[in-house]
Design an enzyme around this catalytic site. Sequence first.
Site, PDB file in Angstrom:
ATOM      1  N   ASN A 171       0.828  -1.187   0.000  1.00 19.10           N
ATOM      2  CA  ASN A 171       0.000   0.000   0.000  1.00 19.10           C
ATOM      3  C   ASN A 171       0.869   1.245   0.000  1.00 19.10           C
ATOM      4  O   ASN A 171       1.960   1.273   0.554  1.00 19.10           O
ATOM      5  CB  ASN A 171      -0.963  -0.001   1.198  1.00 19.10           C
ATOM      6  CG  ASN A 171      -0.426   0.767   2.386  1.00 19.10           C
ATOM      7  OD1 ASN A 171      -0.538   1.997   2.455  1.00 19.10           O
ATOM      8  ND2 ASN A 171       0.182   0.042   3.329  1.00 19.10           N
TER       9      ASN A 171
ATOM     10  N   LEU B  45      -1.177   8.258   3.963  1.00 21.55           N
ATOM     11  CA  LEU B  45      -1.761   8.903   5.147  1.00 21.55           C
ATOM     12  C   LEU B  45      -2.884   9.881   4.806  1.00 21.55           C
ATOM     13  O   LEU B  45      -2.964  10.986   5.349  1.00 21.55           O
ATOM     14  CB  LEU B  45      -0.669   9.624   5.960  1.00 21.55           C
ATOM     15  CG  LEU B  45       0.437   8.732   6.529  1.00 21.55           C
ATOM     16  CD1 LEU B  45       1.556   9.572   7.119  1.00 21.55           C
ATOM     17  CD2 LEU B  45      -0.131   7.793   7.593  1.00 21.55           C
TER      18      LEU B  45
ATOM     19  N   ASN C  39       3.800   7.205  14.973  1.00 21.39           N
ATOM     20  CA  ASN C  39       4.310   6.545  13.772  1.00 21.39           C
ATOM     21  C   ASN C  39       5.598   7.228  13.312  1.00 21.39           C
ATOM     22  O   ASN C  39       5.553   8.249  12.633  1.00 21.39           O
ATOM     23  CB  ASN C  39       3.247   6.601  12.675  1.00 21.39           C
ATOM     24  CG  ASN C  39       3.719   5.980  11.377  1.00 21.39           C
ATOM     25  OD1 ASN C  39       4.756   5.325  11.317  1.00 21.39           O
ATOM     26  ND2 ASN C  39       2.965   6.190  10.314  1.00 21.39           N
TER      27      ASN C  39
ATOM     28  N   CYS D  55       7.424   7.779   9.211  1.00 19.95           N
ATOM     29  CA  CYS D  55       7.165   8.846   8.244  1.00 19.95           C
ATOM     30  C   CYS D  55       8.475   9.498   7.797  1.00 19.95           C
ATOM     31  O   CYS D  55       9.422   9.620   8.577  1.00 19.95           O
ATOM     32  CB  CYS D  55       6.270   9.913   8.861  1.00 19.95           C
ATOM     33  SG  CYS D  55       4.665   9.310   9.379  1.00 19.95           S
TER      34      CYS D  55
ATOM     35  N   LYS E 206       5.538   3.302  17.332  1.00 21.99           N
ATOM     36  CA  LYS E 206       5.497   2.264  16.307  1.00 21.99           C
ATOM     37  C   LYS E 206       6.813   2.243  15.542  1.00 21.99           C
ATOM     38  O   LYS E 206       7.184   3.227  14.908  1.00 21.99           O
ATOM     39  CB  LYS E 206       4.325   2.503  15.355  1.00 21.99           C
ATOM     40  CG  LYS E 206       4.062   1.338  14.396  1.00 21.99           C
ATOM     41  CD  LYS E 206       2.749   1.554  13.646  1.00 21.99           C
ATOM     42  CE  LYS E 206       2.353   0.322  12.847  1.00 21.99           C
ATOM     43  NZ  LYS E 206       1.046   0.517  12.169  1.00 21.99           N
TER      44      LYS E 206
ATOM     45  N   GLY F 152       0.908  -8.305   5.537  1.00 18.23           N
ATOM     46  CA  GLY F 152       0.279  -9.598   5.308  1.00 18.23           C
ATOM     47  C   GLY F 152       1.134 -10.752   5.784  1.00 18.23           C
ATOM     48  O   GLY F 152       2.217 -10.551   6.357  1.00 18.23           O
TER      49      GLY F 152
ATOM     50  N   GLY G 137      -4.053  -6.351  11.261  1.00 13.85           N
ATOM     51  CA  GLY G 137      -4.106  -5.356  10.210  1.00 13.85           C
ATOM     52  C   GLY G 137      -4.731  -5.858   8.931  1.00 13.85           C
ATOM     53  O   GLY G 137      -5.946  -5.822   8.742  1.00 13.85           O
TER      54      GLY G 137
END
Length: 304
Positions: free
Chosen positions: A69, A73, A127, A130, A165, A217, A265
Amino acid sequence: MVNLGVKLKDLSLKNPVMTASGTFGFGEEFEDFIDLSNLGGIIVKGTTRHHREGNPYPRMAETPSGMLNAVGLQNKGVENFCKDIYPRIKHYNTNILVNVSGSAIEDYVETAAMINELEQIPAIELNISCPNVKEGGMAFGTSCASAASVIKEVRKVYKKHLMVKLSPNVTDIAEIAKTAEGEGADSLSLINTLLGMAIDAETRTPKLSTITGGLSGPCVKPVALRMVWQVFNAVKVPAVGLGGIMNAKDAIEFILAGASAIQIGTANFIDPQISVKVVQGIEEYMIRHNIQNINDLIGGLKFQ
């Protein structure tokens, strides 16, 4: 009956199952499928200081045993969250965490400060994957120095539970974890997505508009498990494991590796009820193995 309750330092969860940012919207989207009060917590989508349109399409691509992906954001900014979204979700009988993102330290600080004022938000997930636009675009979380700089400043204004994170796109995850702990992180969630790409051989073009994107995944699970184990053995603050958790068995593996809680997720896109199924599956596992307290499983990996 078994005890599924866990504590992330000062943050109490009724069970160790949370939903990962960016895969669960603001919780509202899943109300028709599950009772949100059955979860340990939900982490709402990434929130930034200002409105972001996100990246151009295409920004998602399926890969073997996973997905890429590059959403970028997309969100309406923290002011919109505080005024419009928070009033709609604050009644949820579970922990609501906001994933805080930014492109400069001051963006993180301003966003965290505003969320600090929301009574029903007990924690944020910072997060640090970034890109730091002022430092050439390298992610805050890929070096100890840049990670320390943003965590330190956010800690000054954010007075509740601070979950950081971690990015997996590093040489030594344990060193980054130690840095985060040293600057005041109350817990660490890991891993964020791995950097990957996909190509369409027929058109000879990238499948994402940004060329590269975040891989998640089942394919990332072995990497995530390894990193959770390393962090569990490197720091004293609790770890929250995520990365390829598709069922209760996967969740148990992360807990055995040292995770005090887990996040689901990508699996939410496949089965919107998977989070509550994992809660039930963990309980069934504990009953089957005659384990009364989930905390007895944390870091309980056995060696030959």
